[in-house]
Write an enzyme that holds these catalytic residues in place. Structure first.
Site, mmCIF file in Angstrom:
data_model
loop_
_atom_site.group_PDB
_atom_site.id
_atom_site.type_symbol
_atom_site.label_atom_id
_atom_site.label_comp_id
_atom_site.label_asym_id
_atom_site.label_seq_id
_atom_site.Cartn_x
_atom_site.Cartn_y
_atom_site.Cartn_z
ATOM 1 N N ILE A 32 9.820 0.939 5.648
ATOM 2 C CA ILE A 32 10.431 1.268 4.354
ATOM 3 C C ILE A 32 11.015 2.682 4.348
ATOM 4 O O ILE A 32 11.888 2.986 3.525
ATOM 5 C CB ILE A 32 9.384 1.089 3.227
ATOM 6 N N GLY A 92 -1.559 10.977 12.091
ATOM 7 C CA GLY A 92 -0.447 10.497 11.276
ATOM 8 C C GLY A 92 -0.602 9.085 10.759
ATOM 9 O O GLY A 92 0.326 8.562 10.133
ATOM 10 N N HIS A 99 -0.547 -1.143 13.569
ATOM 11 C CA HIS A 99 0.886 -1.397 13.639
ATOM 12 C C HIS A 99 1.501 -0.623 14.782
ATOM 13 O O HIS A 99 1.146 0.529 15.040
ATOM 14 C CB HIS A 99 1.593 -1.048 12.319
HETATM 15 P P1 5GP Z 1 1.538 5.184 9.942
HETATM 16 O O1 5GP Z 1 1.860 6.512 9.304
HETATM 17 O O2 5GP Z 1 0.261 4.588 9.373
HETATM 18 O O3 5GP Z 1 1.540 5.219 11.450
HETATM 19 O O4 5GP Z 1 2.723 4.225 9.577
HETATM 20 C C1 5GP Z 1 2.794 3.499 8.391
HETATM 21 C C2 5GP Z 1 4.237 3.161 8.176
HETATM 22 O O5 5GP Z 1 4.310 2.179 7.172
HETATM 23 C C3 5GP Z 1 5.090 4.345 7.725
HETATM 24 O O6 5GP Z 1 6.130 4.561 8.655
HETATM 25 C C4 5GP Z 1 5.592 3.910 6.353
HETATM 26 O O7 5GP Z 1 6.921 4.319 6.085
HETATM 27 C C5 5GP Z 1 5.464 2.409 6.411
HETATM 28 N N1 5GP Z 1 5.236 1.789 5.116
HETATM 29 C C6 5GP Z 1 4.381 2.221 4.138
HETATM 30 N N2 5GP Z 1 4.430 1.369 3.086
HETATM 31 C C7 5GP Z 1 5.323 0.409 3.400
HETATM 32 C C8 5GP Z 1 5.797 -0.742 2.694
HETATM 33 O O8 5GP Z 1 5.402 -1.059 1.575
HETATM 34 N N3 5GP Z 1 6.734 -1.512 3.324
HETATM 35 C C9 5GP Z 1 7.205 -1.188 4.582
HETATM 36 N N4 5GP Z 1 8.130 -2.017 5.100
HETATM 37 N N5 5GP Z 1 6.773 -0.126 5.268
HETATM 38 C C10 5GP Z 1 5.834 0.669 4.688
#
Ligand code: 5GP
Ligand code: ZN
Length: 113
Positions: A32, A92, A99
């Site tokens: 997103i 992070g 994921h």
């Molecule tokens: P992290 O920071 O945990 O490695 O990555 C989480 C990712 O999920 C971030 O890049 C963030 O932009 C993405 N993200 C968070 N909420 C949503 C959402 O509701 N939909 C989508 N498609 N991505 C999301």
């Protein structure tokens, strides 16, 4: 599945996502808040909080997940890309459902910040 997990909600269709791929064990959708011209996530349908929580029985799934990320990168025209998993808030991680980030479409520097 975890009731209050954002990505489990996307898997269940309770939150919309721009999906690229889905099968019985994996889902890929666009991030997103993209950090590159191409930025998508590949997740397991099984709720695992992060790479540090993988169990021995998840080895086949995580192999398929990484292979699918690289394949989707190729299919979306990304020749050089970064496949990365953040493990823990200090690294992070903000969503605690495992994921794989797949980023590409611009030069990517190393080391990351
Ligand atoms: P992290 O920071 O945990 O490695 O990555 C989480 C990712 O999920 C971030 O890049 C963030 O932009 C993405 N993200 C968070 N909420 C949503 C959402 O509701 N939909 C989508 N498609 N991505 C999301
Ligand atoms: Zn989850």
């Amino acid at each position: 599945m975890a009731d209050n997990c954002l990505f489990c909600k996307i898997i269940r269709g309770e939150i919309p996502a721009d999906k690229l791929y889905e099968d019985d064990q994996l889902l890929a959708f666009r991030d997103i808040a993209p950090q590159a011209p191409q930025h998508f996530l590949v997740i397991p349908k099984k709720h695992v909080s992060g790479p540090g929580a993988l169990a021995p029985e998840d080895e086949k799934m995580i192999g398929a997940l990484v292979r699918k990320g690289a394949e989707l990168a190729r299919e979306n025209g990304i020749t050089d890309c970064r496949l990365v998993m953040n493990n823990g808030a200090g690294a992070g991680q903000t969503v605690f459902h495992l994921h794989l980030h797949v980023l590409g479409g611009r030069p990517l520097s190393w080391p990351p910040g």
